[in-house]
Motif scaffolding. Structure first.
Motif, PDB file in Angstrom:
ATOM      1  N   UNK A 137      -8.626   0.804  -4.514  1.00  0.00           N
ATOM      2  CA  UNK A 137      -8.798   0.362  -2.789  1.00  0.00           C
ATOM      3  C   UNK A 137      -8.339   1.353  -1.984  1.00  0.00           C
ATOM      4  N   UNK A 138      -8.306   1.037  -0.736  1.00  0.00           N
ATOM      5  CA  UNK A 138      -7.850   1.917   0.183  1.00  0.00           C
ATOM      6  C   UNK A 138      -7.069   1.334   0.943  1.00  0.00           C
ATOM      7  N   UNK A 139      -5.764   1.642   1.652  1.00  0.00           N
ATOM      8  CA  UNK A 139      -4.920   1.084   2.486  1.00  0.00           C
ATOM      9  C   UNK A 139      -5.049   1.668   3.948  1.00  0.00           C
ATOM     10  N   UNK A 140      -3.925   2.378   4.179  1.00  0.00           N
ATOM     11  CA  UNK A 140      -3.960   3.236   5.549  1.00  0.00           C
ATOM     12  C   UNK A 140      -4.702   4.503   5.094  1.00  0.00           C
ATOM     13  N   UNK A 188       0.924  -1.170   0.088  1.00  0.00           N
ATOM     14  CA  UNK A 188       0.058   0.081  -0.135  1.00  0.00           C
ATOM     15  C   UNK A 188       0.940   1.189   0.087  1.00  0.00           C
ATOM     16  N   UNK A 189       1.642   1.509  -1.170  1.00  0.00           N
ATOM     17  CA  UNK A 189       2.395   2.470  -1.290  1.00  0.00           C
ATOM     18  C   UNK A 189       2.119   3.947  -1.768  1.00  0.00           C
ATOM     19  N   UNK A 190       1.213   3.733  -2.805  1.00  0.00           N
ATOM     20  CA  UNK A 190       0.998   4.947  -3.566  1.00  0.00           C
ATOM     21  C   UNK A 190      -0.368   5.883  -3.158  1.00  0.00           C
ATOM     22  N   UNK A 191      -0.126   7.037  -3.053  1.00  0.00           N
ATOM     23  CA  UNK A 191      -1.243   7.850  -2.796  1.00  0.00           C
ATOM     24  C   UNK A 191      -2.453   7.702  -3.911  1.00  0.00           C
ATOM     25  N   UNK A 192      -3.679   7.580  -3.275  1.00  0.00           N
ATOM     26  CA  UNK A 192      -4.858   7.748  -4.205  1.00  0.00           C
ATOM     27  C   UNK A 192      -4.821   8.781  -4.997  1.00  0.00           C
ATOM     28  N   UNK A 193      -5.203   8.990  -6.290  1.00  0.00           N
ATOM     29  CA  UNK A 193      -5.254  10.166  -6.882  1.00  0.00           C
ATOM     30  C   UNK A 193      -5.850  11.121  -6.487  1.00  0.00           C
ATOM     31  N   UNK A 194      -5.476  12.510  -6.503  1.00  0.00           N
ATOM     32  CA  UNK A 194      -6.152  13.518  -5.896  1.00  0.00           C
ATOM     33  C   UNK A 194      -6.082  13.614  -4.290  1.00  0.00           C
ATOM     34  N   UNK A 195      -5.253  12.588  -3.721  1.00  0.00           N
ATOM     35  CA  UNK A 195      -4.953  12.890  -2.300  1.00  0.00           C
ATOM     36  C   UNK A 195      -3.275  13.171  -2.228  1.00  0.00           C
ATOM     37  N   UNK A 232      -4.927   7.751  12.418  1.00  0.00           N
ATOM     38  CA  UNK A 232      -4.593   6.771  11.342  1.00  0.00           C
ATOM     39  C   UNK A 232      -5.475   5.522  11.419  1.00  0.00           C
ATOM     40  N   UNK A 233      -5.933   5.124  10.270  1.00  0.00           N
ATOM     41  CA  UNK A 233      -7.080   4.099  10.101  1.00  0.00           C
ATOM     42  C   UNK A 233      -6.400   3.024   9.135  1.00  0.00           C
ATOM     43  N   UNK A 234      -6.518   1.760   9.424  1.00  0.00           N
ATOM     44  CA  UNK A 234      -6.038   0.723   8.416  1.00  0.00           C
ATOM     45  C   UNK A 234      -7.454   0.065   7.936  1.00  0.00           C
TER      46      UNK A 234
END
Length: 481
Positions: free
Chosen positions: A107-110, A38-45, A156-158
């Protein structure tokens, strides 16, 4: 750093008899490795609420940098009472909510959220919810959070949900007390790194700096030293480490830390003297883009202008920076600069952004054991996979001063201090899509091993919270929790 003995010259040491005895507590157990990408930031964030306008609490849709959101009983506030890092943040009242009207396709990681109570309002509670079906139904993520301060803290939320995901923030206490939200970050679940890279088959890559006189004087703030030399790869090879391997497998102050990271499936390296700190240089095999976390324990020479740009770009693009300072007047190589001055120079004298992390290191020297810990059940550094943090012992360390309104989140203060902007012993922050952790004494990381003739101390095991603090922070920086 443990005691001022580290800075006593060799002739004086010959005339001094020092006897020290420290009670050692069992080393906290290491949790089994987990496999998460879960490395990459979601687009726009990250979403900083800097675009768009909404001045009324009436339910409505506003287009933000990340996409369209529905703000229910919420607006975008820009008053002096709004806690924010830029010009505005979201403000929510009653049982209001912030809801994404779009899906995160990766998707969403942290997920992290900056939060604070508004102005003079009393504390309020809120929750993060996630939907995997376009918003038809939601499930709560993690615990309910209480916002009790007027400066932004980070929760922080996983989430760890693959496929399409959308998120919602809900104010849950129903009171008229208002909350501010800012700096929402979302890491894709199973994405490819955009900044802090270095994912290996078993985990993340951690780089320990040895290029800035970390072995000067009576200290070895690296993973392993052999005959006075620091190599890229500690010896014996990390491949020989098992669940029962002792930290004495390697010899240096940070060997316990490195062995513990390897036991979790990660890889570790030193950055030897003479190796450049770069970012985006494909000709450098130890370029920061090849690693998830850069750990620098007590640098004793200034970073060059190019190195400062490399470090800040690494963090801004998603990397993790673990900063360790020592107390004021701790210049071990007598070049006129000690680690507090060197870290402050990085943050105040660079070509990218002044005060990028929202704090500075105060020129102080304290020794105490503090239990003045931030009360936050959702903070994964204080209550993470590697254990709970209830105390922190400084044996000659500095303190940290937070810039009012910044994204920095203090975690532990001096025992007699109020939980405010000063007298801070460790802190987290964010910059761009990356993360930063800073602690201002090297003693807690010292495992009591080093080169022959060095006087070392078992800080890693002296207080049971020390290992969990460093390990939880390491995993948080690597976006593994």
């Amino acid at each position: 750093m443990k005691h001022l003995l580290r800075y006593v010259t060799a002739p004086l040491l010959g005339a001094v008899l020092l006897f020290a005895c420290a009670r050692q507590e069992p080393t906290p157990s290491v949790a089994p490795a987990t496999s998460i990408s879960q490395d990459a930031s979601a687009p726009g964030f990250p979403e900083g609420f800097e675009t768009g306008t909404k001045t009324a609490y009436t339910t409505g849709t506003v287009t933000l940098g990340s996409g369209a959101w529905t703000l229910n009983d919420a607006l975008l506030g820009n008053t002096t009472a709004d806690a924010k890092t830029g010009s505005q943040s979201a403000r929510v009242r009653n049982s209001g909510s912030l809801s994404m009207n779009f899906d995160l396709s990766g998707g969403a990681g942290v997920v992290t959220v900056g939060h604070a109570r508004y102005g003079t309002d009393a504390s309020s509670t809120w929750e993060l919810w996630a939907s995997a079906n376009g918003g038809s139904s939601y499930a709560k993520v993690g615990s309910t959070v209480t916002s009790s301060t007027t400066t932004l803290s980070t929760a922080s939320f996983t989430v760890n949900m693959a496929g399409t995901v959308r998120l919602q923030l809900r104010k849950t206490d129903g009171s008229t007390n208002r909350l501010n939200f800012d700096n929402i970050t979302v890491e894709s679940y199973g994405g490819t790194s955009t900044g802090g890279g270095g994912t290996t088959a078993g985990g993340k890559k951690f780089l320990f700096d040895a290029s800035h006189a970390e072995t000067a004087g009576n200290a070895d703030w690296v993973l392993d030293v052999d005959g006075g030399a620091v190599s890229r790869y500690p010896t014996p090879a990390a491949s020989g480490i098992t669940a029962s391997t002792s930290e004495t497998y390697w010899t240096a102050a940070l060997s316990s830390w490195g062995v513990a990271l390897v036991k979790l499936g990660n890889s570790v390296e030193n950055l030897p003297t003479g190796t450049a700190i770069t970012y985006g240089n494909s000709a450098n095999p130890q370029d920061l883009s090849n690693y998830s976390v850069f750990i620098v324990d007590e640098p004793n020479t200034l970073f060059t202008a190019a190195e400062k740009t490399a470090i800040l770009t690494f963090v801004k693009n998603g990397g993790g920076l673990f900063m360790i300072s020592d107390h004021d007047v701790s210049d071990r190589n007598n070049d006129g600069k000690d680690s507090p001055a060197i870290w402050n120079d990085l943050m105040s004298n660079n070509s990218m952004q002044a005060n990028p992390f929202g704090y500075s290191i105060a020129l102080t020297n304290i020794s105490e054991t503090s239990s003045n810990v931030l009360a936050s059940s959702t903070n994964v550094i204080l209550h993470g996979s590697q254990g709970n943090v209830t105390q922190l012992k400084f044996s000659n360390g500095a303190t940290i001063t937070k810039t009012s309104g910044s994204a920095a989140t203090p975690l532990i203060w001096q025992g007699s201090s109020t939980q405010g902007l000063s007298n801070i012993m460790c802190v987290t922050s964010t910059f761009g899509t990356g993360r930063v952790f800073c602690i201002t004494d090297s003693s807690p990381a010292d495992d009591g091993t080093g080169s022959p003739g060095n006087t070392v101390y078992p800080g890693w095991t002296e207080i049971a919270s020390h290992a969990p603090l460093h390990m939880n922070a390491s995993l948080w920086l690597a976006k593994l929790q």
